[in-house]
Structure formats: C-alpha cells, structure tokens
Design a protein around this motif. Structure first.
Motif, PDB file in Angstrom:
ATOM      1  N   GLN A  54     -15.157  21.955 -67.276  1.00  0.00           N
ATOM      2  CA  GLN A  54     -15.593  22.589 -65.493  1.00  0.00           C
ATOM      3  C   GLN A  54     -16.455  23.571 -65.885  1.00  0.00           C
ATOM      4  O   GLN A  54     -16.655  24.186 -66.738  1.00  0.00           O
ATOM      5  N   ILE A  55     -17.333  23.677 -64.814  1.00  0.00           N
ATOM      6  CA  ILE A  55     -18.344  24.830 -64.615  1.00  0.00           C
ATOM      7  C   ILE A  55     -18.004  25.255 -63.270  1.00  0.00           C
ATOM      8  O   ILE A  55     -17.845  24.564 -62.204  1.00  0.00           O
ATOM      9  N   ASP A  56     -17.856  26.656 -63.073  1.00  0.00           N
ATOM     10  CA  ASP A  56     -17.560  27.286 -61.904  1.00  0.00           C
ATOM     11  C   ASP A  56     -18.755  27.995 -61.276  1.00  0.00           C
ATOM     12  O   ASP A  56     -19.519  28.859 -62.042  1.00  0.00           O
ATOM     13  N   LEU A  57     -19.502  27.239 -60.077  1.00  0.00           N
ATOM     14  CA  LEU A  57     -20.450  27.902 -59.613  1.00  0.00           C
ATOM     15  C   LEU A  57     -20.201  28.991 -58.536  1.00  0.00           C
ATOM     16  O   LEU A  57     -21.409  29.793 -58.148  1.00  0.00           O
ATOM     17  N   GLY A  58     -19.135  29.195 -58.208  1.00  0.00           N
ATOM     18  CA  GLY A  58     -18.579  30.165 -57.354  1.00  0.00           C
ATOM     19  C   GLY A  58     -18.569  29.850 -55.857  1.00  0.00           C
ATOM     20  O   GLY A  58     -19.016  28.598 -55.662  1.00  0.00           O
TER      21      GLY A  58
END
Length: 573
Positions: free
Chosen positions: A142-146
C-alpha cells in the motif's frame, strides 16, 4: 462534467477530462479513428487511452498515454496539475500505449517516485535510459496518499503483459485496471451506460487479449475478491465500468472458467518486448483457445524456472516465439524447456522479427531430435507482420487446437444416444458458402445451419463453430456474402471448401469469384448471393449464432432450385 476538446482537421485525436470521484480526475485520450490495435482485425469504434490523477495530501498519476497524444496529453495534464506536485507515477504496465509518455512526465516531474512491479522497473529502465526514483511493490502493498486515499496494489501478471498490476483506492472504491476489463471503444460517454452498445466490443477485446490468459484472469480475480466492494472499474481503454460493473466483471470469470475447464493444455512462450513476439504469440494463443484447449502464456524473459519446467511437463503442446540469441534469460528458459520436453508433445515455432532472432531451423532440429511432433509449419516472419501474417498465426493455432481435441470430438460423437442422434439428423438444411474479406485477407466456409429469422429488417442467422477460421470475420459490424449453392450443381465447389486448408492458404485458388459491393467474394457458380452485415452474436456452447441483415442480393437462375443438405446423424455436419 466532462470537458471535451474539439477535434483537429488533420486527425481525430481529442482529450476528455472528467471528475470521476472525490479528488479524482480521468484524463481520457480519445483515438476516434484507430482501426487496428495489436492483433484485433479492424476495430469498429476506435479506442481510448485512460490516465488518472488522485489528489490526497500527496498526488499520484496512474499511467500516461500513447506517444501520438504527446502534446495534447501533456497540455491537458499541465492544465489539471503542476507536474512538480506529482509524488507518485503508478505504472499499471509498461506497454507503450500506456507508458509512452512516462519519460515526458518525468522530465517535468523528476521528483516523482515511479511505482510498479519488479518486471515493470526492468522494462522501464530499458525504455527511459535515465535514472529515476522507483518503488517496487508486491501484491497487497500500500501507499497512503493522505485524506483517506490509500492505494493497494493487486498483482495481475500476463493480463496481457507480464508486469501488469491493478490499483485499488480505499477512499473511492475505484479499481484501476489498465487493460483488464477494457475495450476498444471510443465515444463521448465516460461510463458504460449503454450495455447493448458496448457489449460486442467488450467480448471481442476479451477474446483477443484476455481469453488466451484465462488462468491468469481467474488468479487475478481471486485476489480482487479480497478487496472491498467496488464502486467503479477505471479501465485503460474504453468507458469506465460503473452502471453494469458487476455483470461485466463477472463475465470475465464465467468466460475464463469455460476456457480452463478442459484438461488439455498448450504452453505458449514469447518475449514481451522483443520484435513482434507478444502480438504473434497472442494471435496463436487465441487460435488455440477457440478450440476449447487451455493456454498458458509465459514470457521467456521473466519466468520462474521451476514453474516453467512443471508447465512444460504437463503440456500437450509447446509453441515458442524465437527469442534473441543474446538474451541470457531467454536462453536459460529455453534450456529448461529442452530439459523438460518429451516425446509425443507437439511443437510449433514462429519467428519474432526482432532483428536478432535465434535460428528457427536449429531450434526445430533440437526439438525434432527430442521426438516432438510438428504442430504446424514453422512460421517465418521476414518483415513487419501484416494482416495475412496474423491470419496465418490464428489458423495455425486453431489447427493445433483441433489436433489436440480430435480424440475428444470422436468420443463425444460416439457417446450420443443413437435414436436421438438419428432424429437430429433429420433436421434438413441448405448448402451455402460464407465468404468474407477484411483488408487484404479473406476467408470462406461451407455452411448448412442457415435460416431467415426476420422480415423487418430482412435478416438471417448462421451458426458458426467457434474454431472456424471465418469466425474472426463475423463480428458485429463486419460484412460477408452468403452464397447459395444450386441443386445438382454443387459437388465440385462443395468438395473444394470441404477440404482442409493449410494455415494462411488461399481458399479461393481455382474458384471463379468477383467482389460484392461490401468487398467480399461472390462465387460465380452460386445460384444466388446475399450481401450481409453482422448485427449481433449469441454464444451457444461450441457455436456462435450470428444474426445479420440482408443488404443486397441477386439470383442467377430464377428457375433453379437451391441445394438441400440432409444428414443421417446429428453429431456432425
């Protein structure tokens, strides 16, 4: 609301931008007039290349576009966001129609981290030839973009590129799928509002690009099942799926399960980014899959050796695109194939036209020494593949599939109830030759399952076996000629079209014919002809029922009778 630019005078290339969800914009490159895409013989409705911007506290750009859209796409992107604000460039896969502008984007956004699979990064390094920041991801990463935009990656190798992955946004419940669930269809509608309008193109796209990878489709969908319910499937080609999302995605599962139910398997080996290896292998695989035989496609450049050996051992046939002699990984894979191959397997070889092809004759001799049986004559490619080359590959694949299913077909014929079999045989039909032409290629088929089925408009139905070569010429929008044979004057022409043609052979050699208004051949010795256009198709187990409207026609002898076909049994023609 979608914004659509006006087409230019020199070409019909336009851009569409539309907000598809919170902080999410689609950039759709509309290629209105494209009439050919990879292996599909003639697109009826153009295509699109879709790219997406997701803005959280950080910004991600998912895919780019085709190089032909360079100025239009880059101007549109700059109108939506300052490229210097792009934090992540997500690469669904590196096929040029989606990654053709990666280098251009990175020139304006050198700070961006490129996200993709390990294989994708290897391909991009060869494409860009400049250092770039990269992040290799695996299934479930996963990548959290906010702001709630958490991107999770789903691995989907071989759909239809070895480095393919899908991206799910937890905030919007959008799944970005690139080629998967796409279609070559171009119009102003962003979404799939009219299912009847787009369904034929959707199925055609699946049959061409996804069907030969049916096992990989099911593996990817199993991973998708672990995601929360989807709101939208944001495709790389054609409309986004929202209104008919459940039905259209489940179609993939149904079609793929049907493709993989057989026990017979063919392994097709290629090198994805070398010459025309990918395209030619895809056509061969499609031809095989039409016969109901399972296909597994493997990139010689990126494969696990243990999995490769196991696949070779269990396959009834091997089809190999000749790789470059200098590619070490491909040569290692070939060595594993030689070690695992065994007698009584079929082997088919084709050249890739990559400029450094290993000798196809030497490979053929190696397999011959191992006791493998030629599946079809070696396909030698001396120039960029034409439609005739692709037709040759399609027919070669179909011939191989028919060889492998011959025993099953005979067993099925013997298993039918004798009385029912004879009763079905009493359903009489006519005798017809279906002829069709697309571009420089043509085909023909002897038919008896033909019937008029409508008055307004005048329409006919034809049952076409899925493994017939002419099936590729009878999709929605295609045209053909129905040639009606004459009673007492059909034996010679019927015998001609009954014989088995070699892949790529001219089916009209020695047969007098002339072109109809729609371009398809009219047989000079036919009693009558009807020019037709395909309106719809219905799948019926091992046949397609093609419904077509009659556009023109003529009878050569009003007093002559049409030929009738009477069978004794119902288990074959």
């Amino acid at each position: 609301m979608a914004a659509l630019t006006a087409p230019t005078k020199t070409s019909r290339l336009t851009m569409q931008t539309v907000e598809i969800a919170s902080d999410t914009t689609a950039l759709r490159s509309l290629d209105w007039d494209r009439d050919r895409f990879d292996i599909e013989f003639g697109l009826q409705n153009g295509t699109t290349y879709n790219s997406y911007i997701i803005k959280g506290e950080q910004t991600a750009l998912i895919d780019t576009s085709h190089a032909k859209f360079r100025q239009l796409y880059m101007d549109t992107l700059a109108g939506q966001i300052d490229p210097a604000q792009i934090d992540y460039l997500v690469i669904s896969h590196t096929e040029p129609d989606h990654s053709g502008l990666v280098k251009d984007v990175l020139a304006l956004a050198p700070q961006a981290t490129v996200v993709g699979t390990k294989v994708a990064m290897q391909f991009l390094e060869n494409l860009i030839h400049e250092p770039f920041t990269q992040k290799i991801v695996k299934n479930g990463d996963q990548i959290d973009l906010g702001n709630g935009h958490i991107l999770q990656f789903v691995m989907a190798p071989n759909l239809h590129w070895p480095d393919t992955m899908l991206t799910f946004d937890f905030k919007t419940s959008i799944l970005y799928t690139c080629d998967v669930f796409g279609m070559h269809y171009c119009d102003e509608h962003t979404y799939d509002e009219d299912l009847n309008k787009i369904a034929p193109d959707y199925r055609f796209y699946y049959d061409c690009l996804m069907g030969p990878n049916a096992r990989s489709v099911l593996a990817a969908m199993k991973r998708m099942d672990e995601l929360p319910p989807l709101d939208t499937v944001a495709t790389g080609h054609g409309p986004l799926l929202r209104y008919n999302l459940k039905e259209m995605t489940e179609n993939y599962r149904t079609w793929s399960q049907a493709q993989t139910k057989g026990e017979t398997m063919v392994a097709v080996f290629y090198v994805s980014d070398y010459g025309y290896s990918d395209r030619l292998s895809q056509v061969l695989a499609r031809g095989i899959a039409k016969t109901g035989v399972g296909v597994e496609m493997i990139d010689l450049k990126a494969t696990d050796m243990q999995e490769l050996r196991e696949l070779v051992e269990k396959s009834a046939a091997l089809v190999i695109g000749v790789p470059p002699a200098s590619l070490a990984s491909a040569q290692t894979a070939l060595g594993a194939i030689f070690a695992a191959a065994h007698e009584k397997q079929y082997i088919g070889l084709f050249e890739s036209f990559g400029g450094e092809d290993q000798s196809i004759d030497l490979l053929n001799n190696r397999f011959k020494d191992l006791g493998l049986i030629p599946a079809f004559p070696m396909i030698r490619v001396r120039e960029a593949p034409s439609e005739s080359t692709y037709q040759l590959c399609d027919e070669a694949g179909t011939d191989l599939g028919q060889i492998l299913t011959r025993k099953q077909t005979i067993q099925h014929m013997k298993s039918l109830d004798v009385d029912m079999d004879k009763a079905l045989g009493r359903i009489a039909g006519g005798l017809y030759i279906i002829t069709a032409k697309k571009g420089d290629i043509s085909s023909a088929m002897l038919a008896s399952w033909v019937s008029q089925v409508s008055f307004k408009p005048l329409g006919i139905s034809i049952a076409v076996a899925k493994d017939r070569a002419i099936e590729s010429f009878m999709h929605v929008g295609d045209t053909f000629v129905l040639n009606v044979l004459e009673e007492g004057n059909y034996s010679k022409i019927m015998q001609h079209f009954l014989k088995r043609f070699a892949p790529g052979a001219d089916r009209f050699e020695g047969i007098k014919n002339y072109p109809a208004q729609n371009g398809s051949p009219i047989l000079a010795d036919a009693l009558a002809f009807i020019e037709c256009e395909v309106v719809s198709r219905m799948e019926c187990s091992d046949h397609w029922i093609v419904y077509a409207t009659a556009e023109a026609g003529r009878v050569s002898d009003p007093d002559a009778l049409p030929a009738a076909h009477r069978r004794k049994v119902g288990n074959h023609y």
